[in-house]
Motif scaffolding. Structure first.
Motif, short mmCIF file in Angstrom:
data_model
loop_
_atom_site.label_atom_id
_atom_site.label_comp_id
_atom_site.label_asym_id
_atom_site.label_seq_id
_atom_site.Cartn_x
_atom_site.Cartn_y
_atom_site.Cartn_z
N ASN A 334 0.82 -1.22 0.00
CA ASN A 334 0.00 0.00 0.00
C ASN A 334 0.85 1.27 0.00
O ASN A 334 2.08 1.20 0.07
CB ASN A 334 -0.98 -0.03 1.17
N MET A 335 0.17 2.39 -0.08
CA MET A 335 0.92 3.64 -0.27
C MET A 335 1.70 4.04 0.97
O MET A 335 2.78 4.62 0.86
CB MET A 335 -0.02 4.78 -0.70
N SER A 336 1.18 3.73 2.16
CA SER A 336 1.95 4.14 3.35
C SER A 336 3.28 3.41 3.43
O SER A 336 4.31 3.99 3.78
CB SER A 336 1.13 3.96 4.63
N ILE A 339 5.57 4.93 0.75
CA ILE A 339 6.10 6.25 1.14
C ILE A 339 7.23 6.08 2.16
O ILE A 339 8.29 6.68 2.05
CB ILE A 339 4.97 7.13 1.72
N GLN A 369 1.75 6.79 -7.66
CA GLN A 369 3.01 7.46 -7.40
C GLN A 369 2.91 8.99 -7.41
O GLN A 369 3.72 9.66 -6.77
CB GLN A 369 4.07 6.99 -8.39
N ARG A 375 3.91 13.35 -1.23
CA ARG A 375 4.03 13.13 0.22
C ARG A 375 5.47 12.83 0.63
O ARG A 375 5.92 13.27 1.69
CB ARG A 375 3.09 12.01 0.66
N TYR B 68 -3.72 12.83 -9.68
CA TYR B 68 -3.54 11.49 -9.09
C TYR B 68 -3.28 10.39 -10.11
O TYR B 68 -2.55 9.45 -9.84
CB TYR B 68 -4.78 11.12 -8.25
N ARG B 105 -5.37 -1.51 -7.48
CA ARG B 105 -4.43 -1.48 -6.34
C ARG B 105 -4.14 -0.03 -5.99
O ARG B 105 -4.22 0.39 -4.84
CB ARG B 105 -3.10 -2.16 -6.70
N SER B 108 -7.18 2.32 -4.90
CA SER B 108 -7.61 2.12 -3.50
C SER B 108 -6.78 3.04 -2.60
O SER B 108 -7.30 3.63 -1.65
CB SER B 108 -7.47 0.65 -3.09
N GLN B 109 -5.51 3.19 -2.93
CA GLN B 109 -4.61 4.02 -2.10
C GLN B 109 -4.81 5.50 -2.35
O GLN B 109 -4.76 6.32 -1.44
CB GLN B 109 -3.16 3.61 -2.35
N ASP B 110 -5.03 5.85 -3.62
CA ASP B 110 -5.28 7.26 -3.93
C ASP B 110 -6.51 7.73 -3.14
O ASP B 110 -6.53 8.81 -2.56
CB ASP B 110 -5.53 7.44 -5.43
N ARG B 112 -7.75 6.41 -0.43
CA ARG B 112 -7.44 6.40 1.00
C ARG B 112 -6.76 7.69 1.43
O ARG B 112 -7.06 8.25 2.47
CB ARG B 112 -6.55 5.19 1.27
N PHE B 113 -5.84 8.18 0.61
CA PHE B 113 -5.10 9.38 0.98
C PHE B 113 -5.80 10.68 0.59
O PHE B 113 -5.60 11.70 1.23
CB PHE B 113 -3.69 9.34 0.37
#
Ligand code: SF4
Ligand code: SF4
Lengths: 423, 375
Positions: A334-336, A339, A369, A375, B68, B105, B108-110, B112-113
């Motif tokens: 995931n993105m966290s 990052i 990305q 971030r 995004y 994938r 879902s993260q975009d 979320r943030f």
């Protein structure tokens, strides 16, 4: 995720060359040996496999199977600027959309229509781990269907949490067990637990050596031109569980240590800026990219490849292995997590900037990305720039755009350095 | 006849203006959860006492989303994220996003943030369905979804509630299957666009409510004399076949849709939740194991091409329109395999680009015209 064998060498501008380092000669020998041994094994009637780049290779290696890696070969073809006929075939008679991954286009064309005399021996089975992306699943499904050969899959389950849940570990573990069983049955090979442990130990050693070599570039100035490390990735993709890789990487580490000791570097000009490269290299334009960066004394000291095979597990711990293959690849997380890993690396390598490859071939490396880099930059204070490219389809890159973007980044990096120097 | 037209226009209104449906449920004091395509476990939302509502993009201008997503991400995700960023989904208590493809994938993260006021609930479907551990894994994913849903409701879903939901969903799926079959005897009334509206509309209704409407429609159709359709028949395959302008062009050239393999339409209804197999959650997970012939479900020696041939033959279709969602790589990989299999069986194939952005349909028209002549 992929790399090539001779990319910088092939794509770099013609210049009087330094003598090849010994590690590179050893690497070339290893590459040739894999192709040759696979060809011979096929002739003897052994079953040959094709695999995605971060598959649990410990299993086929322990079984003594010959495995080749289409992503790696695709990168090589692209770096040698030979991709065009494959791309044309894929998009023409084979009816593949221009939009799909360029490695897939090259390989699907190769498999269906253009494998005469190629280095990839036609396979009898396929190994897929979707930890790099979902596109490989689709690509290998098509190989399986058109070549009518079985596909053995390890579904590594995208990690929405910042860790690999226990339910994932259990499911992936059960697939590892199944894969061992299925491969033994299909190839007629016998499972040897001792050999498996040995391969795991060798793989762990190679991983450490790979990370060490890469991390030596954290030194200032970096003892090596970061682009040169791209060359060595093939040893990690194609031969990660082999003792010959240990030899190559030990040699490479020694060579870098030697540079450090002597205060020398293979980077050809004075190093002014240190950058982190996010994404796959732009193989057809590696020479151009390097030339552009060199103009400003920019060395790529860090990249996603440093930890690309940081598969941390204890020897003979299959649950640990299951977890590692899910957690290691950036694209499966995931993105966290993404990052955090990038921000840590940018700090570790003391980077002045980040170059982010917006790769037309690879949605999984582009679609989160943009936000992630905003971030990361907020956290690190390090500026970044994106450029449009494609790891293997030469039509999706503009030299002018790349140059302008780099110029822009240099201006920001310069101003930032000046500000820092002025306190 | 009057009644069926009334029912059909109700559904058309819902498809035209899902926002109104959202407000209708919110007005009743219900909570609504947005379900991204595809195979989102909406039954869990339903059994938790909330309304699941499908989010399948829209014809909308992409502005904020450019920060995004690159231009080559698929239109559905561009629109969904754009609407989320713009606050157009205000009122939803959460969205559920599966991770069935690479774009998913990331999106879902975009979400979320970037869309902070509507929580994102992720769900990962197992792709190695042949492996025994896959169902246990999916059960645990569903339980994780349930945990997150319970934060919204402040209550825990009961087994009995899910049992009841499963019955409602299975009945609804049977009705939708029946509708698809019955419709083929009435291709004068059920034009391609109307067929699409009916199939899609269920996304915006509580399913028992939709079932009631469907019963009326099916009954009315059955009361009508069968229509002897003399035009050409095709099946549709893809993620969605939208916007309806494309379907209207089919009708213009006297082409009827007699079956579909669209994720947005028949895929929603073609696999029932098994009657047996353990707890309600496990039965729901077993439904996934029975899915095949879809670009989002990994399957050994993909059978989608063969399934399309069967679908075409069973419904006497001479052609198949492969509705290629722009930049949808799973579908792009399946196309050559499906096209070859269909052609080998003597079925004509047309690959048509699907883009939700407003635009001209002239190219589609020319291609459909040529296709009609070939049929
Ligand atoms: S889509 Fe991306 S991650 Fe997947 S094979 Fe292609 S380049 Fe690699
Ligand atoms: S790429 Fe295809 S499968 Fe993925 S989200 Fe877009 S339309 Fe759906």
């Amino acid at each position: 995720m992929s790399e090539n064998n001779k990319a910088t060498e092939q794509a770099a501008p013609a210049k009087p060359k330094r003598p090849k380092p010994k590690s590179m000669i050893m690497l070339n020998e290893q590459t040739a040996a894999l192709a040759e041994n696979t060809r011979k094994a096929k002739e003897k009637g052994e079953k040959i496999g094709w695999s995605t780049s971060i598959f649990p290779q410990e299993i086929p290696e322990a079984l003594g199977l010959y495995i080749q890696y289409p992503e790696n070969v695709g990168a090589g073809i692209a770096a040698r600027k030979q991709a065009d006929p494959y791309l044309q075939t894929a998009e023409g008679p084979l009816e593949y959309n221009n939009d799909i991954c360029s490695y897939a286009k090259i390989n699907l064309a190769y498999a269906e229509a253009m494998n005469e005399g190629g280095t990839l021996v036609m396979p009898d089975f396929l190994l897929v781990a979707n930890n790099i992306c979902n596109q490989v699943t689709k690509w290998f499904e098509n190989l399986s269907k058109t070549l009518n050969i079985p596909l053995f899959m390890i579904d590594t389950c995208y990690n929405s949490e910042d860790y690999v849940t226990e339910s994932r570990v259990k499911y992936i573990r059960s697939q590892l067990d199944q894969c061992i069983k299925d491969l033994c049955e299909f190839t007629g090979k016998e499972w040897d637990e001792k050999r498996f442990i040995e391969v795991m130990d060798i793989s762990a050693k190679n991983k450490e050596l790979w990370i060490r070599a890469n991390e030596l570039l954290a030194n200032e100035p970096a003892p090596m031109n970061g682009f040169e490390l791209f060359n060595y990735m093939s040893t990690m993709v194609c031969n990660r569980g082999k003792a010959s890789t240990t030899e190559i990487l030990t040699q490479l580490n020694n060579e870098i240590d030697e540079h450090l000791k002597n205060g020398t570097s293979t980077y050809p000009v004075e190093q002014q800026y240190r950058i982190f490269w996010d994404g796959i290299a732009c193989w057809p334009y590696l020479g151009h990219n390097l030339r552009t960066l060199k103009q400003y004394g920019i060395n790529m000291v860090g990249s996603g490849y440093v930890k690309a095979w940081a598969l941390d597990y204890e020897s003979n711990d299959l649950d640990g292995m299951a977890k590692a293959y899910s957690y290691c690849p950036a694209n499966n997380n995931n993105m966290s997590t993404f990052i955090k890993r990038r921000a840590d690396a940018i700090k570790q390598f003391n980077c002045d900037g980040v170059i982010f490859h917006i790769n037309r071939a690879c949605k999984v490396m582009d679609c989160q990305q943009l936000e992630a880099h905003r971030r990361i930059s907020e956290i690190t204070g390090v500026p970044y720039v994106g450029f449009d490219g494609d790891q293997a389809d030469y039509r999706n890159f503009s030299e002018a755009q790349f140059e302008t973007r780099i110029q822009g980044l240099v201006e920001v990096m310069k101003a930032r350095k000046e500000a820092q120097n002025n306190g | 006849m009057a009644d069926i037209q009334k029912r059909l226009s109700e559904l058309a209104a819902a498809v035209d203006n899902p926002k109104e449906r959202l407000e209708y449920y919110l007005g009743q004091g219900k909570k609504v959860v947005g379900c991204f395509p595809a195979y989102t476990p909406e039954e869990l939302v339903h059994a938790s006492g909330m309304i699941p509502m499908g989010l399948w993009g829209a014809q909308t201008e992409w502005k904020e989303v450019k920060r995004y997503l690159p231009a080559f991400a698929c239109p559905i995700m561009q629109s969904n994220l754009e609407l989320g960023l713009r606050g157009a989904y205000k009122g939803l208590s959460a969205v559920i996003i599966p991770t069935l493809c690479d774009t998913f994938r990331c999106v879902s993260q975009d979400w979320r943030f970037a869309v902070e006021d509507i929580p994102m609930i992720p769900v990962t479907h197992p792709q190695n369905n042949a492996n025994e551990g896959s169902t246990d894994f999916l059960v645990s994913e569903y339980e994780s979804v349930l945990n997150k849903l319970s934060v919204i409701t402040g209550m825990r879903m009961t087994d009995a509630a899910l049992e009841e939901t499963i019955e409602i969903y299975n009945e609804h799926s049977r009705l939708m299957q029946e509708f698809a079959q019955t419709a083929n005897d009435h291709l004068d009334v059920i034009t391609p666009a109307i067929r699409h509206i009916v199939m899609k509309s269920a996304q915006f209704y509580e399913k028992a409510e939709h079932s009631e409407i469907m019963k009326d429609i099916i009954e009315e159709l059955k009361n009508m004399p069968k229509h002897n359709f003399t035009g050409k028949k095709v099946i549709l395959s893809g993620i969605t076949a939208e916007p309806t302008e494309i379907l209207d062009i089919l009708a213009e050239y006297k082409i009827a849709v007699v079956g579909d393999d669209l994720v947005q339409e028949s895929h929603q209804y073609r696999v029932l939740i098994p009657e047996k197999g353990g707890s309600a959650v496990r039965r729901l997970a077993l439904q996934w194991k029975n899915r095949k012939g879809c670009s989002l479900v990994h399957e050994d020696f993909k059978s989608r091409g063969e399934m399309l041939v069967e679908l075409a033959k069973a419904n006497e279709a001479a052609g198949a329109v492969y509705c290629q969602m722009k930049f949808c790589d799973p579908e792009e990989y399946d196309y050559p395999i499906c096209a070859r299999t269909l052609r080998a069986a003597g079925i004509q194939v047309l690959q048509l680009d699907i883009d939700q952005q407003k635009g001209s349909f002239e190219q589609a028209r020319t291609r459909i015209q040529t296709f009609a002549e070939m049929l």
